[in-house]
Design a protein around this motif. Structure first.
Motif, PDB file in Angstrom:
ATOM      1  N   CYS A 102       5.791  -3.305   4.690  1.00 55.85           N
ATOM      2  CA  CYS A 102       5.584  -4.120   3.493  1.00 55.85           C
ATOM      3  C   CYS A 102       6.749  -3.918   2.525  1.00 55.85           C
ATOM      4  CB  CYS A 102       4.257  -3.745   2.828  1.00 55.85           C
ATOM      5  SG  CYS A 102       3.919  -4.677   1.310  1.00 55.85           S
ATOM      6  N   THR A 103       7.116  -2.673   2.294  1.00 54.84           N
ATOM      7  CA  THR A 103       8.239  -2.362   1.411  1.00 54.84           C
ATOM      8  C   THR A 103       9.527  -2.980   1.949  1.00 54.84           C
ATOM      9  OG1 THR A 103       7.170  -0.289   0.788  1.00 54.84           O
ATOM     10  CG2 THR A 103       9.516  -0.489   0.298  1.00 54.84           C
ATOM     11  N   MET A 104       9.719  -2.914   3.256  1.00 57.19           N
ATOM     12  CA  MET A 104      10.893  -3.530   3.866  1.00 57.19           C
ATOM     13  C   MET A 104      10.918  -5.032   3.585  1.00 57.19           C
ATOM     14  SD  MET A 104      12.013  -3.710   7.886  1.00 57.19           S
ATOM     15  CE  MET A 104      10.583  -4.705   8.311  1.00 57.19           C
ATOM     16  N   GLY A 105       9.777  -5.687   3.732  1.00 58.72           N
ATOM     17  CA  GLY A 105       9.689  -7.123   3.486  1.00 58.72           C
ATOM     18  C   GLY A 105       9.948  -7.499   2.041  1.00 58.72           C
ATOM     19  N   VAL A 106       9.479  -6.667   1.106  1.00 57.50           N
ATOM     20  CA  VAL A 106       9.711  -6.927  -0.317  1.00 57.50           C
ATOM     21  C   VAL A 106      11.202  -6.855  -0.624  1.00 57.50           C
ATOM     22  CG1 VAL A 106       9.398  -5.935  -2.628  1.00 57.50           C
ATOM     23  CG2 VAL A 106       7.430  -6.222  -1.124  1.00 57.50           C
ATOM     24  N   PRO A 116       0.841  -1.207   0.000  1.00 61.06           N
ATOM     25  CA  PRO A 116       0.000   0.000   0.000  1.00 61.06           C
ATOM     26  C   PRO A 116       0.874   1.254   0.000  1.00 61.06           C
ATOM     27  CG  PRO A 116       0.055  -0.969   2.184  1.00 61.06           C
ATOM     28  CD  PRO A 116       0.784  -1.915   1.269  1.00 61.06           C
ATOM     29  N   MET A 117       0.324   2.320  -0.530  1.00 65.45           N
ATOM     30  CA  MET A 117       1.028   3.600  -0.558  1.00 65.45           C
ATOM     31  C   MET A 117       0.770   4.319   0.772  1.00 65.45           C
ATOM     32  SD  MET A 117       2.332   4.075  -3.800  1.00 65.45           S
ATOM     33  CE  MET A 117       2.460   5.812  -3.885  1.00 65.45           C
ATOM     34  N   LEU A 118       1.157   3.673   1.839  1.00 67.80           N
ATOM     35  CA  LEU A 118       0.931   4.168   3.186  1.00 67.80           C
ATOM     36  C   LEU A 118       2.287   4.526   3.792  1.00 67.80           C
ATOM     37  CD1 LEU A 118      -1.002   4.417   5.680  1.00 67.80           C
ATOM     38  CD2 LEU A 118      -0.421   2.043   6.169  1.00 67.80           C
ATOM     39  N   TYR A 119       2.387   5.718   4.363  1.00 70.13           N
ATOM     40  CA  TYR A 119       3.642   6.113   5.000  1.00 70.13           C
ATOM     41  C   TYR A 119       3.580   5.759   6.484  1.00 70.13           C
ATOM     42  CZ  TYR A 119       7.716   8.759   6.425  1.00 70.13           C
ATOM     43  OH  TYR A 119       8.937   9.113   6.931  1.00 70.13           O
ATOM     44  N   ALA A 120       4.292   4.712   6.844  1.00 68.95           N
ATOM     45  CA  ALA A 120       4.422   4.248   8.230  1.00 68.95           C
ATOM     46  C   ALA A 120       5.875   3.790   8.363  1.00 68.95           C
ATOM     47  CB  ALA A 120       3.449   3.117   8.520  1.00 68.95           C
ATOM     48  N   PRO A 121       6.816   4.731   8.500  1.00 66.50           N
ATOM     49  CA  PRO A 121       8.244   4.430   8.361  1.00 66.50           C
ATOM     50  C   PRO A 121       8.772   3.388   9.343  1.00 66.50           C
ATOM     51  CG  PRO A 121       7.940   6.566   9.386  1.00 66.50           C
ATOM     52  CD  PRO A 121       6.588   6.095   8.958  1.00 66.50           C
ATOM     53  N   VAL A 122       9.687   2.579   8.829  1.00 67.13           N
ATOM     54  CA  VAL A 122      10.427   1.608   9.630  1.00 67.13           C
ATOM     55  C   VAL A 122      11.892   1.699   9.225  1.00 67.13           C
ATOM     56  CG1 VAL A 122       8.514  -0.017   9.980  1.00 67.13           C
ATOM     57  CG2 VAL A 122       9.988  -0.276   8.011  1.00 67.13           C
ATOM     58  N   THR A 123      12.757   1.476  10.190  1.00 69.44           N
ATOM     59  CA  THR A 123      14.195   1.456   9.920  1.00 69.44           C
ATOM     60  C   THR A 123      14.725   0.087  10.285  1.00 69.44           C
ATOM     61  OG1 THR A 123      14.370   3.827  10.380  1.00 69.44           O
ATOM     62  CG2 THR A 123      16.413   2.543  10.427  1.00 69.44           C
ATOM     63  N   ALA A 124      15.381  -0.548   9.328  1.00 78.60           N
ATOM     64  CA  ALA A 124      15.992  -1.856   9.548  1.00 78.60           C
ATOM     65  C   ALA A 124      17.487  -1.648   9.759  1.00 78.60           C
ATOM     66  CB  ALA A 124      15.755  -2.753   8.339  1.00 78.60           C
TER      67      ALA A 124
END
Length: 139
Positions: A125-129, A96-104
């Motif tokens: 989700c983007t992190m997982g991809v 989704p085009m949702l901004y919920a930032p995560v830092t790995a």
């Protein structure tokens, strides 16, 4: 004047000797990378890095353990030579085009090389991809 300087030197040598003697055990302590084999300390911080929640694990890969998906994460990292940028992207996933930032972030040792990785993603989700199972710290 020389006797005063000798007294001062002697007075300084005793505390210095005690300080060095007290520090000696710390000098022989195991360094952070003393674990055998491939290992990484993984963390995911949600939200602002200064105020977000952080979840972390120690991923050990010889044999795989310490991570909810240790075997898969170790396999993906092994295929990529420990390079996070070479982990194949998951195909067929629409984030989704949702901004919920995560830092790995990760530090440790892979194939004898020190690893220090940190990357911010727009959402989990983007992190997982982009990182496969490596930062999937859920059980």
């Amino acid at each position: 004047m020389t006797k005063i300087l000798q007294a001062i030197r002697a007075g300084l040598l005793v505390p210095l000797a005690l300080l060095v003697a007290g520090a000696a055990p710390a000098a022989h302590a195991a360094p952070r990378h003393a674990l055998p084999g491939n290992w990484l300390r993984l963390a995911v911080t949600r939200g602002d890095a200064r105020s977000g929640d952080t979840l972390g694990v120690l991923l050990l890969c010889d044999p795989p353990r310490g991570h909810a998906h240790a075997a898969l994460a170790c396999g993906q990292l092994g295929a990529a030579g420990g390079d996070f940028g070479r982990i194949p992207r998951r195909s067929g996933v629409m984030c989704p085009m949702l901004y919920a930032p995560v830092t790995a972030s990760a530090y440790g040792v892979w194939d004898g090389r020190r690893v220090d990785y940190r990357h911010a993603f727009s959402n989990s989700c983007t992190m997982g991809v982009e990182t496969g199972a490596v930062f999937d710290l859920s059980s």
